[in-house]
Design a protein around this motif. Structure first.
Motif: not given
Length: 67
Positions: A22-47
């Motif tokens: 949808t074009g949202r920024s990478q800075d919009d990641c809601p996770h503080e936990n490093d493992a969840h944050r890394q998964s979210w960013i990986s999904g964001w990159r693929e998206g």
């Protein structure tokens, strides 16, 4: 439903993918936990890559996992 809630890394990846498509920024990641944050960013990159390749809307529907 319960299995989805237990696997937070998979859920974070899916939400990150949706944010990337949808074009949202990478800075919009809601996770503080490093493992969840890394998964979210990986999904964001693929998206984002899929968005740049033109797989938005119905053409990218096959990439979204059905629950």
């Amino acid at each position: 439903m319960r299995r989805q809630k237990r696997d937070m890394n998979s859920r974070a990846f899916d939400k990150g993918y949706q944010a990337g498509v949808t074009g949202r920024s990478q800075d919009d990641c809601p996770h503080e936990n490093d493992a969840h944050r890394q998964s979210w960013i990986s999904g964001w990159r693929e998206g984002r890559c899929d968005q740049w390749d033109g797989l938005t809307g119905i053409s990218g529907f096959h990439k979204i996992r059905a629950v």
